[in-house]
Design a protein around this motif. Structure first.
Motif, PDB file in Angstrom:
ATOM      1  N   PHE A   1       0.825  -1.216   0.000  1.00  0.00           N
ATOM      2  CA  PHE A   1       0.000   0.000   0.000  1.00  0.00           C
ATOM      3  C   PHE A   1       0.859   1.266   0.000  1.00  0.00           C
ATOM      4  CE2 PHE A   1      -3.443  -2.794   1.913  1.00  0.00           C
ATOM      5  CZ  PHE A   1      -4.186  -2.821   0.747  1.00  0.00           C
ATOM      6  N   CYS A   2       2.006   1.221   0.680  1.00  0.00           N
ATOM      7  CA  CYS A   2       2.922   2.370   0.643  1.00  0.00           C
ATOM      8  C   CYS A   2       3.432   2.595  -0.783  1.00  0.00           C
ATOM      9  CB  CYS A   2       4.096   2.149   1.582  1.00  0.00           C
ATOM     10  SG  CYS A   2       3.691   2.281   3.334  1.00  0.00           S
ATOM     11  N   GLY A   3       3.737   1.502  -1.484  1.00  0.00           N
ATOM     12  CA  GLY A   3       4.180   1.624  -2.867  1.00  0.00           C
ATOM     13  C   GLY A   3       3.105   2.220  -3.751  1.00  0.00           C
ATOM     14  N   ALA A   4       1.862   1.798  -3.555  1.00  0.00           N
ATOM     15  CA  ALA A   4       0.755   2.358  -4.330  1.00  0.00           C
ATOM     16  C   ALA A   4       0.600   3.849  -4.047  1.00  0.00           C
ATOM     17  CB  ALA A   4      -0.535   1.615  -3.995  1.00  0.00           C
ATOM     18  N   PHE A   5       0.780   4.244  -2.780  1.00  0.00           N
ATOM     19  CA  PHE A   5       0.696   5.664  -2.424  1.00  0.00           C
ATOM     20  C   PHE A   5       1.794   6.460  -3.124  1.00  0.00           C
ATOM     21  CE2 PHE A   5       2.129   9.143   0.373  1.00  0.00           C
ATOM     22  CZ  PHE A   5       0.994   9.939   0.336  1.00  0.00           C
ATOM     23  N   GLY A   6       3.002   5.926  -3.151  1.00  0.00           N
ATOM     24  CA  GLY A   6       4.099   6.616  -3.832  1.00  0.00           C
ATOM     25  C   GLY A   6       3.810   6.825  -5.309  1.00  0.00           C
ATOM     26  N   LEU A   7       3.217   5.829  -5.956  1.00  0.00           N
ATOM     27  CA  LEU A   7       2.870   5.968  -7.366  1.00  0.00           C
ATOM     28  C   LEU A   7       1.761   7.002  -7.577  1.00  0.00           C
ATOM     29  CD1 LEU A   7       3.024   2.196  -8.289  1.00  0.00           C
ATOM     30  CD2 LEU A   7       4.440   3.989  -9.312  1.00  0.00           C
ATOM     31  N   LEU A   8       0.824   7.075  -6.638  1.00  0.00           N
ATOM     32  CA  LEU A   8      -0.205   8.121  -6.726  1.00  0.00           C
ATOM     33  C   LEU A   8       0.415   9.513  -6.622  1.00  0.00           C
ATOM     34  CD1 LEU A   8      -3.165   6.677  -4.600  1.00  0.00           C
ATOM     35  CD2 LEU A   8      -3.122   7.104  -7.068  1.00  0.00           C
ATOM     36  N   VAL A   9       1.377   9.661  -5.712  1.00  0.00           N
ATOM     37  CA  VAL A   9       2.078  10.941  -5.586  1.00  0.00           C
ATOM     38  C   VAL A   9       2.758  11.295  -6.902  1.00  0.00           C
ATOM     39  CG1 VAL A   9       3.962  12.150  -4.414  1.00  0.00           C
ATOM     40  CG2 VAL A   9       2.381  10.727  -3.096  1.00  0.00           C
ATOM     41  N   MET A  10       3.395  10.303  -7.541  1.00  0.00           N
ATOM     42  CA  MET A  10       4.044  10.552  -8.826  1.00  0.00           C
ATOM     43  C   MET A  10       3.021  10.968  -9.887  1.00  0.00           C
ATOM     44  SD  MET A  10       6.782   7.386  -8.917  1.00  0.00           S
ATOM     45  CE  MET A  10       7.477   7.887 -10.492  1.00  0.00           C
ATOM     46  N   ALA A  11       1.881  10.302  -9.904  1.00  0.00           N
ATOM     47  CA  ALA A  11       0.866  10.597 -10.911  1.00  0.00           C
ATOM     48  C   ALA A  11       0.307  12.009 -10.767  1.00  0.00           C
ATOM     49  CB  ALA A  11      -0.266   9.580 -10.820  1.00  0.00           C
TER      50      ALA A  11
END
Length: 407
Positions: free
Chosen positions: A302-312
């Motif tokens: 879930f932390c990885g998914a959050f990081g990708l959302l920040v990038m997006a």
């Protein structure tokens, strides 16, 4: 002579764990420096302006050869019950083939030699992975995963060493890689002296008494094939995201800020490796003490998914870099701990090597499919859509593992 303190009952020796982690780093060093630093230059020498096409062909052929060989030699090491013999044979064969790379004079010769090298390499890598399952008990697999997190960084360090100007060139550089890898892998085979763990080799064996608390808090995975598939698919989804970012991070950052360069990306990769490894050690040891082997995988997915959302959602390089650091650290910890916890869920120890070969497909499939997906999406929808898709995939990985814990 001072006697070495004995290990707690039921634990594998610290010496074996450390030597095994060194050997795993040697496994990374056996291919990473060559594929990322030396092969591109060799391809340019042979193909000139068609080097990119040649590298794509080599990557495809190599991935197919590696996938099939990993399964085959996993099966062979299961049947012969001799992991060490296969490790040594693969180490010698891959080292010799690596030396032959310096003698390549044609494109066809290079493609064939790369395929043969990948076969020999996986003759070593799969039995080496299975060796941990034979000797590291479940209540130390978090610690093992933390130690394994250092492997990519040490593999990259070997690449930095062999490319020091004036140290070694051409054939000598290949020989230096082979010598370093041998120095990292052989100690666990010759000096590891692991404590026997008979219960790890028996499908129907009852869990040791000291694991009673862990077994009451986590579902017993030995015959839970849905758990195996959840673990396989979760790793595949995270690897797809990591593969995409490895290939396109520089292009994306350059679009946000034209001052971004290859050095920016190299620095980011290095920083992520440096930060992820100590965190994986701490989290892995915590998961062992608390008997919560799967919880860190859920959290870091879930932390990885959050990081990708920040990038997006980032419109500037600073926010994008922050998002990548979050994702990179989370993915690094996830993949390291996942590698060790996979050994916990495989249902039949007598097929451990073969089953790890199928898990290895999660490493090779993304490199085959992700470039095509990204190249189809980016021109039409941009990087934001790609990162949103990757965030969804990594989030699904977290959900899969969370559902597994809930059962």
């Amino acid at each position: 002579m001072i006697a070495r303190p004995s290990e707690p009952d039921g634990n594998q020796s610290t010496r074996f764990l450390l030597l095994y982690a060194l050997a795993a780093a040697g496994g990374s060093a056996s291919y990473a420096p060559f594929l990322t630093l030396i092969l591109p230059l060799r391809a340019t020498d042979l193909a000139g302006t068609n080097a990119v096409h040649l590298l794509s062909t080599v990557a495809f052929v190599g991935a197919i050869a590696a996938s099939l060989a990993n399964i085959a030699f996993g099966w062979a090491s299961d049947r012969t019950r001799n992991r060490r013999g296969w490790i040594v044979a693969g180490l010698i064969a891959s080292s010799l083939l690596l030396l032959f790379m310096g003698q390549v004079r044609s494109i066809l010769h290079l493609v064939v030699l790369i395929a043969a090298w990948q076969v020999a390499l996986n003759m070593m890598l799969n039995p080496l992975a299975a060796l941990a399952g034979d000797y590291v008990p479940d209540h130390q697999k978090g610690t093992l995963g933390g130690l394994l997190s250092f492997a990519p960084g040490l593999g990259a360090l070997v690449g930095a060493i062999v490319t020091i100007p004036g140290l070694a060139d051409g054939q000598a550089r290949l020989a230096l890689i082979a010598a370093i890898v041998m120095g990292m892998v052989l100690p666990v085979v010759l000096l590891g002296s692991p404590r026997p763990m008979p219960h790890l080799m028996q499908s129907s064996a009852a869990p040791p008494p000291d694991l009673a608390r862990a077994e009451t808090q986590e579902p017993e995975p030995k015959h839970a094939s849905p758990q195996v598939w959840r673990m396989w698919l979760a790793r595949l989804l995270v690897q797809v995201a990591e593969s995409a970012l490895f290939a396109f991070l520089l292009l994306w950052l350059h679009g946000l800020d034209a001052r971004s360069s290859d050095n920016t990306v190299a620095t980011l990769f290095t920083a992520v490796l440096i930060l992820a490894s100590p965190l994986a050690i701490v989290v892995g040891r915590w998961s062992d003490r608390m008997a919560r082997p799967m919880l860190p995988l859920v959290v870091f997915a879930f932390c990885g998914a959050f990081g990708l959302l920040v990038m997006a959602l980032s419109e500037g390089a600073l926010g994008g870099i922050a998002g990548y650091v979050i994702f990179g650290i989370a993915a690094g910890v996830f993949l390291a701990l996942h590698s060790s916890q996979t050994l916990r869920v495989l249902p039949r120890p007598e097929n451990r090597g073969r089953d790890l070969g199928f898990f290895n497909l999660t490493n090779t499939i993304p490199s085959l499919i992700m470039p095509s997906i990204a190249l189809a999406m980016i021109p039409l929808f941009g990087f934001q859509a790609l990162f949103l898709l990757l965030a969804a995939l990594v989030g699904v990985a977290g959900v899969l593992l969370a559902l597994g814990r809930a059962r």
